[in-house]
Design an enzyme around this catalytic site. Structure first.
Site, PDB file in Angstrom:
ATOM      1  N   HIS A  91      29.439  31.525  52.933  1.00  0.00           N
ATOM      2  CA  HIS A  91      28.704  30.555  53.477  1.00  0.00           C
ATOM      3  C   HIS A  91      27.951  31.016  55.039  1.00  0.00           C
ATOM      4  O   HIS A  91      28.883  31.858  55.555  1.00  0.00           O
ATOM      5  CB  HIS A  91      29.754  29.375  54.045  1.00  0.00           C
ATOM      6  N   ASP A 135      32.938  24.152  48.210  1.00  0.00           N
ATOM      7  CA  ASP A 135      32.718  24.163  46.595  1.00  0.00           C
ATOM      8  C   ASP A 135      33.693  24.642  45.851  1.00  0.00           C
ATOM      9  O   ASP A 135      34.301  23.836  44.757  1.00  0.00           O
ATOM     10  CB  ASP A 135      31.270  24.659  46.390  1.00  0.00           C
TER      11      ASP A 135
END
Length: 191
Positions: A91, A135
């Protein structure tokens, strides 16, 4: 309704999904709110953005990766080569690991789903230098508690809806229209 042993992990997922600054769906929701649109339209716009492959669509890609047969090393290598990334890992805001993903993984129930996920986490970290994100945590958590296959996206959308509404209410208070400026940088127009 999903028959999970406890709602607590799912409640945590809803809270962790509720807001994440001006991500694409929150920015979309704020833009629509700035036009004076109703809350249902703000949520519809947020859902439209969330439905994209590069936003809420990552959960489906994580699930497909986890279901791919073969050694974890080979699966991750194939996915990285094919897609240029590993869904559920890395990320831009969290180069050392997404705390939301970690919080969800900590709440995942012990069992086969969590064991398989831990192998992916280990290989991704050792061979690709990447850490699990929200996720990956959502998919692992949902699988570990026996939630339906569509639950990760549903939890993400329901949790984020609360965030979009909060953004809309803030935007309504400003009374201003969001109007980013654009500058043409292409070839000069023909005369």
């Amino acid at each position: 309704a999903w028959g999970t042993p406890s709602p607590d992990p799912l409640d945590a997922a809803l809270v962790l999904c509720s807001d994440h600054g001006l991500n694409v769906s929150a920015f979309t929701a704020r833009c629509v709110a700035s036009a004076g649109a109703s809350i249902p339209m703000v949520v519809s716009a947020g859902l439209g953005a969330l439905s994209g492959r590069n936003h809420g669509g990552h959960a489906q890609r994580v699930a497909a990766m986890l279901d791919t047969p073969g050694s974890v090393v080979r699966v991750l290598a194939r996915v990285a080569q094919r897609d240029g990334e590993l869904p559920g890992f890395g990320h831009t805001l969290y180069p050392h690991g997404d705390p939301r993903g970690q919080a969800l993984l900590e709440r995942a129930a012990s069992g086969p789903a969590k064991r398989r996920a831990s192998w992916f986490i280990e290989v991704a970290r050792e061979q690709h230098g990447l850490h699990a994100n929200l996720d990956f945590g959502l998919v692992t958590l949902c699988r570990s508690v026996g939630a339906p296959v569509w639950a990760p996206w549903a939890l993400f959308a329901i949790g984020r809806t609360a965030g979009w509404i909060a953004h809309a209410l803030e935007q309504y208070e400003t009374g201003t229209l969001i109007r980013p400026r654009a500058e043409y940088i292409g070839p000069p127009p023909l005369e």
